[in-house]
Structures are given as C-alpha cells and as structure tokens.
Write an enzyme that holds these catalytic residues in place. Structure first.
Site, PDB file in Angstrom:
ATOM      1  N   LEU A  14       6.542  -5.155   9.504  1.00 33.45           N
ATOM      2  CA  LEU A  14       5.184  -5.430   9.993  1.00 33.45           C
ATOM      3  C   LEU A  14       4.376  -6.103   8.896  1.00 33.45           C
ATOM      4  O   LEU A  14       3.405  -5.558   8.367  1.00 33.45           O
ATOM      5  CB  LEU A  14       4.494  -4.138  10.455  1.00 33.45           C
ATOM      6  N   HIS A  15       4.835  -7.301   8.519  1.00 29.52           N
ATOM      7  CA  HIS A  15       4.130  -8.137   7.557  1.00 29.52           C
ATOM      8  C   HIS A  15       4.063  -9.549   8.119  1.00 29.52           C
ATOM      9  O   HIS A  15       4.726  -9.869   9.106  1.00 29.52           O
ATOM     10  CB  HIS A  15       4.868  -8.166   6.209  1.00 29.52           C
TER      11      HIS A  15
END
Lengths: 90, 151
Positions: A14-15
C-alpha cells in the site's frame, strides 16, 4: 459490520500508486471503511492515512466496513487487493 | 526504525521558482542530487512515472510526493521538500494547485519503513502548513526535521 483479512501480493504494497487506487476505491463506496495492520486502524479512504500503515508486499491487512453497503464494500476492496491494486502480482 | 530515520537525508528549501509540474519535481529533487542521495537519472524517472500513470503523486490539496523506484538511482534514504513561489497544476481532479512538493527516495523497497509513514503522519497533523509558513531555507529545514520523530 463486515471484515476480512487479506495478504498484499502486489510489489509496492500500500504505497505509491496502489495506495491511491485503494483509497479512492474505499472513498467511492457506500460504507465507512477502515484498514488495519497489527494494532493500527486508519481511515481507508485517506491516502495519507493509508501510507501511515507502511504496508509492504506480503503484509496482511484487515479491511473493515460499516454501513448499508458493508459486505459489498469489503468484497470489492478484497477483490482489488487480490488483483494487485493495478500492479502485476509477483 | 529510529536508527533509520536518524540516518535519513532530509533537506528543505523555501520559495523556489518553477514553471510547471515537471520543473517543480526537478526543484524538489535538486537538494537530494546536490547531496548525492540520488543519481542524476532519478528526477527524470519521477517525472516519467507521472507521465505514465497520471498525477497520483498529488496526495492531498496542494501537496505532491514525487518518487521513483530504488533501482532508478537512490543511494540513501532521503526526503526533500520545496515550497513553490507560484503553485503549479498536475492535472489532479481535486488537489490542484500544488505549492508543496516532496521528493522521496529509498535505496531498497523495505528501507522506507518508518520514514514515509512518519511523513504521512506529520502531514495529517498539519506539517504542510508549517512548511508553507517557513520564510527561508533554515526555517523550513527546522520544520522538516520534525519528520525524524515518528508521530
């Protein structure tokens, strides 16, 4: 209330762009959605909040939703994660 | 985690001129290039990612976080930020115009544990307005140093 735990399979976790794909999807749902890793639980619809979780490939996250569309919201986001959030899974 | 943040390169510059969003990304990367934290190929890769994937790096109103991949030329874990004299547009539906541009680099995918998370937490707690209020390079540098302390 509905919740599921899912493993992040895409390379960036989740970047970067996947964080934006996830948060925008959560913001567009008919439910209030949170995402958590370990003890920390944050608003899934805020990309900055999602970035504070620092979720990497292989991490397990829990998606939790409340509201009329809770079940559909969790199903939708879990499917998105399983599809790699716009990245090719490796 | 604290050790990682202590060793991170943090650099800030106030009131930089930029003609457009690409120029703004180069301005944000410039301090990291000067410090040797990134190689000269990195800024162009940051621009290319936005050209390929759109303005997803515009995270919040007025705030962009430029980055590329570790293999695009990062030597040290680093964040730079510039405030712009005149805001630029990235073509984002909600968060244009942008007057605060960060450049982020991590030498490997796992090493940004802590730094990016801390930066996001500080942004949620009002870091952006404190950076915008800084009048000169010394003042904005002091504000950015807050990021070493995980909120």
């Amino acid at each position: 209330m509905s919740e599921r735990t899912v493993e992040l399979t895409n390379p960036s976790g989740l970047h970067a762009r996947p964080a934006k794909v996830f948060a925008e999807a959560a913001a567009g749902l008919d439910a209030t959605v949170t995402v958590s890793k370990g003890e920390r639980e944050v608003n899934a619809a805020s990309v900055l909040s999602v970035l504070t979780l620092d979720c990497h490939q292989g991490d397990r996250i829990t998606i939790r939703a409340e509201g009329d569309g809770a079940n559909e919201a969790v199903d939708h986001l879990v499917a998105l994660v399983d599809e790699g959030l716009g990245e090719e899974p490796t | 985690m604290t050790d990682d943040l202590d060793g991170a390169v943090l650099l800030a510059r106030a009131h930089r001129p930029a003609d457009d969003w690409k120029d703004a990304i180069h301005e944000a990367c410039a301090p990291l290039l000067d410090a040797g934290a990134i190689t000269d190929t990195y800024p162009a890769r940051c621009v290319a990612l936005v050209e390929e994937h759109g303005p997803y790096i515009v995270l919040a109103p007025g705030i962009a976080l430029a980055h590329a991949r570790p293999e695009d030329g990062v030597r040290q874990l680093a964040v730079a930020v510039v405030t712009l004299e005149d805001a630029v547009t990235f073509g984002h539906d909600d968060n244009d115009p942008v007057d605060l541009v960060f450049a982020f680099g991590s030498p490997d995918a796992d090493q940004h544990v802590g730094l990016l998370s801390s930066l996001a937490g500080h942004l949620l707690a009002g870091l952006a307005d404190r950076l915008r209020a800084a009048d000169d390079d010394a003042a904005i540098q002091r504000v950015l140093e807050e990021v070493r302390h995980v909120p």
